[in-house]
Scaffold this motif. Sequence first.
Motif, short mmCIF file in Angstrom:
data_model
loop_
_atom_site.label_atom_id
_atom_site.label_comp_id
_atom_site.label_asym_id
_atom_site.label_seq_id
_atom_site.Cartn_x
_atom_site.Cartn_y
_atom_site.Cartn_z
N VAL A 50 55.00 4.03 13.22
CA VAL A 50 54.84 4.78 14.66
C VAL A 50 54.34 4.99 15.85
N SER A 51 53.76 4.34 17.24
CA SER A 51 53.43 4.11 17.59
C SER A 51 53.33 4.95 19.05
N PHE A 52 52.76 5.65 19.69
CA PHE A 52 53.12 5.97 21.64
C PHE A 52 51.63 7.00 22.01
N GLN A 53 51.97 7.16 22.63
CA GLN A 53 49.80 7.78 23.26
C GLN A 53 50.46 9.06 24.62
N ILE A 54 50.10 10.07 24.63
CA ILE A 54 50.51 10.67 25.04
C ILE A 54 49.39 11.31 26.71
N GLU A 55 49.24 10.76 28.07
CA GLU A 55 48.53 11.05 28.97
C GLU A 55 48.12 13.00 28.91
N ARG A 56 46.91 12.11 29.63
CA ARG A 56 46.13 13.99 30.16
C ARG A 56 47.55 15.06 30.88
N GLY A 57 47.10 15.80 30.10
CA GLY A 57 48.11 17.59 31.08
C GLY A 57 49.83 16.92 30.80
N GLU A 58 50.01 15.88 29.90
CA GLU A 58 51.56 15.69 29.75
C GLU A 58 51.41 16.89 28.68
N ILE A 59 53.23 17.51 29.12
CA ILE A 59 54.39 17.80 27.66
C ILE A 59 55.04 16.67 26.99
N TYR A 60 54.85 16.13 25.69
CA TYR A 60 55.54 15.43 25.61
C TYR A 60 55.85 15.75 23.91
N GLY A 61 57.81 15.89 24.81
CA GLY A 61 58.18 15.75 23.63
C GLY A 61 58.55 15.24 22.23
N VAL A 62 58.79 15.62 21.35
CA VAL A 62 59.20 14.46 20.11
C VAL A 62 60.23 15.44 19.55
N ARG A 117 63.87 20.98 29.40
CA ARG A 117 63.27 21.36 30.71
C ARG A 117 61.77 21.78 30.45
N LEU A 118 61.21 21.30 29.01
CA LEU A 118 59.84 21.21 28.77
C LEU A 118 58.47 20.16 29.56
N CYS A 119 59.70 18.74 28.64
CA CYS A 119 58.73 17.88 28.55
C CYS A 119 58.71 17.27 29.65
N ASP A 120 58.07 16.14 29.69
CA ASP A 120 57.36 15.20 30.86
C ASP A 120 58.08 13.29 30.68
N ARG A 121 57.90 13.48 29.23
CA ARG A 121 58.09 12.27 28.16
C ARG A 121 59.18 12.74 26.81
N ILE A 122 59.39 11.87 26.29
CA ILE A 122 60.69 12.53 24.73
C ILE A 122 60.63 11.27 24.18
N ALA A 123 60.42 11.27 22.95
CA ALA A 123 61.09 10.53 21.57
C ALA A 123 61.23 10.86 20.41
N ILE A 124 62.64 10.19 20.73
CA ILE A 124 63.49 10.46 20.10
C ILE A 124 62.78 9.54 18.04
N LEU A 125 63.19 10.49 16.90
CA LEU A 125 62.50 10.52 15.86
C LEU A 125 63.89 10.12 14.75
N VAL A 126 64.48 8.98 14.58
CA VAL A 126 65.40 9.56 13.92
C VAL A 126 64.67 8.82 12.38
N GLY A 167 60.72 7.93 26.48
CA GLY A 167 60.96 8.26 28.37
C GLY A 167 60.61 9.29 28.60
N THR A 168 61.33 9.48 30.16
CA THR A 168 61.38 10.41 30.73
C THR A 168 62.82 11.49 30.35
N PRO A 169 62.77 12.65 30.59
CA PRO A 169 64.57 13.03 30.32
C PRO A 169 65.64 12.29 31.32
N LEU A 170 65.04 11.82 32.56
CA LEU A 170 65.46 10.89 33.73
C LEU A 170 65.99 9.58 32.93
N GLU A 171 65.18 8.74 32.22
CA GLU A 171 64.82 7.34 32.05
C GLU A 171 65.83 7.47 31.08
N LEU A 172 65.77 8.32 29.78
CA LEU A 172 66.88 8.02 28.58
C LEU A 172 68.21 8.92 28.98
N ARG A 173 68.44 9.30 30.31
CA ARG A 173 69.81 9.87 30.17
C ARG A 173 70.56 8.52 31.43
#
Lengths: 273, 280
Positions: A36-48, A214-223, A231-237
Motif C-alpha cells: 500500500v502506498s499513499f500520501q496525505i497533504e497538510r490539512g487534508e482529511i483522507y479517508g480509508v 461528508r468528511l473526506c477530501d480524498r478517499i482510498a478504498i481498501l479491499v 480520489g476525491t469523492p467527486l472523482e470516484l463518483r
Amino acid sequence: MHSIPLEVTNLSKSFGGARQFLWRREKEPVAAIRNVSFQIERGEIYGVIGANGSGKSTLVRMISTLLTPDEGQISVFGLDIRRHELEARRLINRVSPDPSFFKNMSALENLLFFARIYGMGPAEIKRKAAEILGRLDLADRIREPMLNLSRGQQQKVAVARAFLTSPVLMLLDEPTTGLDPASKLQVQQFVREVREQHDATILLTTHDMDEAERLCDRIAILVGGNVIAEGTPLELRTRVANGRPLEQVSMETVFLELTGKSIEEDEEVMAHG
Amino acid sequence: MASIAGGMFTGNSAWALSMAFVERQTNLWKRYWGWELVWLVYGVVNTVAITLIAEQVGAGVVDADISGLVLFLLIGTLVWAYLSAVLEDISLVIEWERWEGTIEHTLMAPVPRWLHLLGMSVFGILHGLVRTALIFAIALLFFDIDFGNVNLLALVAVVLVASVSVAAVAILAGLLPLLYPERGSQMSMMVQASLLLVSGVYYEVEVLPAWLQVFSFISPATYFLDGIRAAMIDGQGLADVAGTLGILALFGVIMVPMSLWAFNWAESYAKRTGKLKRTG
C-alpha cells in the motif's frame, strides 16, 4: 518541518507464518496489508474505507507505531517512524473503535493520565479537557467513572483524549462506531472544526460511506489489504457514473461498482472466507 | 535542551512523565480499595499464621530462642509481603492494560519505555512499603518482640538497594505476557513462586537440596533477606552489611539494564507478531 504529514510507501504486513517452538509446525501467513502506498497533504482529511477485516485498523496500528511493517516505509512529516519513533509519536494521536479507558477511573483522571504522558501539565489538561468536552456536551460528566458513561459518551471522551494533545496528524479509526445519530453528527462537526481551526491533518477509517463522503477530501478504498481506488469523492463518483447524473451515484454505489459487492457483502467474505 | 518531540528530556519533564504513571496507579489503587483491603487482610493473616509456627515449635524445646525464631519468621513473611506487592504491581505493566483495553494508547505515547517502567517501579516500591508497614503494625499486636537490637540505618539501606533489583526481576516477569499472551501472566506467577522457594523466606537456604541452593545464589531476594535479618536480628550496622549491600548493588547494576533491554526486545517482538493487543 517536512511538509508532507503522512507518506506511506510500499507497505505490507502479514500475520502468522511463524515456526511453532515445540511442534515445528508452519502456519500459512495471512496478508493484512499488501504493498500500500499513499500520501496525505497538510490539512487534508483522507479517508480509508473498507469492510471489517479489510486491513484498515492494521494500517492505523502501523502508522501509530504499534505494529511493525514487514516491508515498506512510513514517514510522518519526513520522520521515518521506525528510526524516529518517539519524535513521530509526539506528532500523532489516535481514536480507536473501542473507547479503551481505565473504567473505574473518572473521565478527568483518564484524560490527565493520557495527556500527561504526552508531556502536558495538569492545569493545561484540565482547561482544554473542559473546553473539548463542553463542545461535545460532556462537561458535567467529567468526574464520573468511565463505567457510568454510555458507550457513545465514552467514545466522545476518546475523541477528547486524542484532540487534547493537539496532534498534527490525527488517526481516526472508526471514531463514530457505536454513537447514536446525534452524537455522530456532533463528532463529525467537531472533526471538521478542528481541521479548520488547528491545522490538523486527519486519516479517517470508516465503513460508513456517508461519513466518508461528508468528511473526506480524498478517499482510498481498501479491499483485502489492497488499495483498489483513490480520489476525491467527486472523482470516484465520476469514475463509476457511466453517464448517470452524479446525484444518483452515492459512495455506496462507488464501492459496489469498484469491488463488485456491497460493503456488507465484503464483510461477509472477510468473516467467512 | 530539546523538547519531547526532539527525543530528549529535561530532568523535570522526564520525572513528570514517570510521575504520570505513579499518579495513574495511585488513582487505580484508590478505585480498587476493596482489593487492597483483601490483600492487607490476607497479608496480616499469612504473617500471623506463619509466625505463630515459631511459638509452637519453640514451646516444646528447652532453652529455645523463641523470640529469635519469631523474628526470623516475621521478617520472612514481611519481606515476602513486600516482594509480592512490588512484583505484582510492576509485573502487571502489560497484563493490567490488556485487561482494561488501554495498552495501545499507553504504548503509543511518546514516553521512553524506561521512564514508563521507572514510574511503575516507583509506585510498586512505595505501595509495597505502605502495605508491608501496615501488615507489620497489625502483626505486632499478636507478638511480644524486642526490637532493641535493630539497626535502622542498615535496615533502610538494605531495603532501598534491594528494591532496585527486585524491580528488575518484576520487569523481567512482566514482559512474559508480551511473548505469551495466553500464558504469560501465569508464567509471571511461577517466577514469584520460584523466588519464594529458593530465597530463604521461611528457612535458611542451607536446608535446600544442593542443586536448589545454586538458584538461591542468583536470587537477589536471598541477599535481601540476609541483609534485613542481619540488621534486625543481629543488629549489624552499615559497615557489617556492606558486603550484602555490594552484592545487591551488583545485582541492580546487572539486572536493571538487562531487564530494560529484554522488555524492549519483547515489545518489538509483540509489535512484529501482532501480539500487543491480543488477550488470552
